[in-house]
Scaffold this active site. Structure first.
Site, PDB file in Angstrom:
ATOM      1  N   ASP A 189       0.776  -1.235   0.000  1.00 25.60           N
ATOM      2  CA  ASP A 189       0.000   0.000   0.000  1.00 25.60           C
ATOM      3  C   ASP A 189       0.811   1.290   0.000  1.00 25.60           C
ATOM      4  O   ASP A 189       0.448   2.233  -0.667  1.00 25.60           O
ATOM      5  CB  ASP A 189      -0.982   0.017   1.186  1.00 25.60           C
ATOM      6  CG  ASP A 189      -1.968   1.160   1.094  1.00 25.60           C
ATOM      7  OD1 ASP A 189      -2.518   1.350   0.001  1.00 25.60           O
ATOM      8  OD2 ASP A 189      -2.195   1.859   2.095  1.00 25.60           O
TER       9      ASP A 189
ATOM     10  N   CYS B  51     -21.409  -1.948 -10.118  1.00 25.99           N
ATOM     11  CA  CYS B  51     -20.633  -1.070  -9.225  1.00 25.99           C
ATOM     12  C   CYS B  51     -20.871   0.396  -9.601  1.00 25.99           C
ATOM     13  O   CYS B  51     -21.051   1.247  -8.720  1.00 25.99           O
ATOM     14  CB  CYS B  51     -19.147  -1.421  -9.274  1.00 25.99           C
ATOM     15  SG  CYS B  51     -18.467  -1.480 -10.940  1.00 25.99           S
TER      16      CYS B  51
ATOM     17  N   CYS C 252     -15.392   2.415   2.460  1.00 26.74           N
ATOM     18  CA  CYS C 252     -16.649   2.084   1.785  1.00 26.74           C
ATOM     19  C   CYS C 252     -16.433   0.794   1.002  1.00 26.74           C
ATOM     20  O   CYS C 252     -15.378   0.612   0.379  1.00 26.74           O
ATOM     21  CB  CYS C 252     -17.033   3.225   0.838  1.00 26.74           C
ATOM     22  SG  CYS C 252     -18.411   2.842  -0.266  1.00 26.74           S
TER      23      CYS C 252
END
Ligand code: B12
Ligand code: SF4
Ligand code: SF4
Length: 297
Positions: A86, A147, A194
């Site tokens: 990340d 999506c 989310c």
């Protein structure tokens, strides 16, 4: 997230040899984080599934080190290496696609046909040649647009990227200031991250069980009274959790917005107490929430 666009970051992303001059191979790895809450989360407040367990930024690096030690033992000498999960100046999803782990979906997630998208990515840059895997050859999104249709802030763009400034994940985690007023109602009940564009993705019926370290550790549901959490209580509760990244001020800012969105007049006394908070960011968002509840009546 301006660091992503900086010249230094761009050139490092384009050429791994700038990060590790001896780099000859990149090993791309994935660790599943999904758990039952991912599908059944129906508590008053929602938290992204990856953030329910221990922080993967702490969990994954020691495992990458173990892999490097294993390879060095097999080869019999030290190998130049760098590893990331990340935080590195590399495009992890693109590398994962090139390593054959899956395709980049319309929601911009890396999706694997046997594991959906509920996993985190990590990479080890190595100074040895490894036989390369084939890049993932196909795109299995087809005509699906679930999506795109479900995203409450319509931030999924046609070229498989996002308008990150509108993404609830950005607004609730990375954004350190005010949440723009027009984006507060679409936040619905998301207080950290989310998962909507993954929850609706049909490929996530193949999600794999979570790695034990990433199973749910923090208490759910989060209580409205969290709005009065002291710094010491916040630090204690979230010390091993990714939620620590939002800090108390970001977490309570998000919570105030979500309480405002729920529109329950019983929450007004607690919001009024939050108006006394030392932190202006929390006070301002609590004020908005009270206004929102009144106007919903
Ligand atoms: C910045 C960032 C964010 C930003 C912006 C997200 C975005 N989509 O750009 C915000 C804060 C919004 C965010 C949100 C989330 N993130 Co995030 N994020 C990152 C980070 C640090 C950089 C991503 C980036 O550079 N974005 C900029 C755009 C331009 O890059 P990109 O989407 O990767 O797209 C490039 C490639 O995909 C490529 N590309 C696109 N299509 C194709 C097709 C082919 C064939 C090829 C070869 C290449 C290609 O070109 C694009 C432009 O260069 C990465 C870690 C990393 N270093 O990569 C994690 C990362 C992408 N995030 C991750 C996660 C888990 C999330 C969330 C699910 C967290 C949550 N639940 O709230 C959400 C998901 C939102 C979403 N739908 O993407 C995981 C994704 C794992 C996976 N399975 O895909 C990552 C990889 C972190 C990790 N180590 O696991 N994130
Ligand atoms: S994470 Fe939420 S806000 Fe962000 S793109 Fe997906 S559905 Fe939209
Ligand atoms: S929901 Fe449909 S379009 Fe979106 S990523 Fe999943 S398969 Fe692709």
């Amino acid at each position: 997230m301006d660091y992503l666009a900086s010249e230094r970051s761009r050139s490092r992303r384009a050429d791994p040899k700038i990060i590790l001059p001896e780099c000859k191979s990149i090993l791309v790895l994935a660790l599943p984080y999904t758990n039952t809450e991912f599908r059944t989360q129906n508590s008053e407040f929602s938290i992204a599934a990856y953030a329910l367990g221990d922080d993967y930024h702490d969990v994954i690096p020691p495992r990458l080190q173990e892999i490097i030690s294993f390879i060095e033992t097999q080869i019999g000498h030290p190998i130049p290496n760098r590893y990331y999960t990340d935080t590195g100046p590399i495009l992890e999803r693109e590398l994962a696609q090139r390593a054959g782990l899956g395709w980049i979906g319309k929601n911009s997630m890396l999706i694997n046909p046997q594991a959906g998208s509920t996993f985190l990515l990590a990479e080890i840059l190595l100074g040895i040649e490894l036989e390369p895997d084939e890049s993932f050859p196909t795109d299995h999104c087809g005509t699906c647009t679930r999506c795109i249709d479900a995203c409450p802030t319509q931030c999924i763009l046609p070229n498989r990227t996002l308008d990150a400034n509108r993404c609830i994940s950005f607004l609730t985690i990375e954004n350190k200031g005010d949440i723009p007023e027009d984006l507060r109602p679409p936040m619905q009940n998301w207080i950290f991250g989310c998962d909507i564009c993954q929850q609706v993705c049909p490929w996530n019926r193949f999600s794999q069980p979570a790695d034990p370290a990433l199973e749910t550790k923090i208490p759910l549901p989060v209580l409205t009274s969290d709005l009065l959490l002291l710094s010491s209580e916040f630090n204690q509760r979230f010390k091993k959790s990714p939620i620590a990244r939002a800090k108390r001020r970001g977490y309570l800012r998000n919570l105030a917005v979500v309480i405002g969105n729920t529109g329950n007049a019983d929450d007004i006394p607690i919001l009024e107490q939050a108006l006394q908070d030392d932190e202006p960011l929390i006070r301002d968002h609590a004020k908005w929430a009270i206004k929102n509840i009144h106007s919903a009546k």
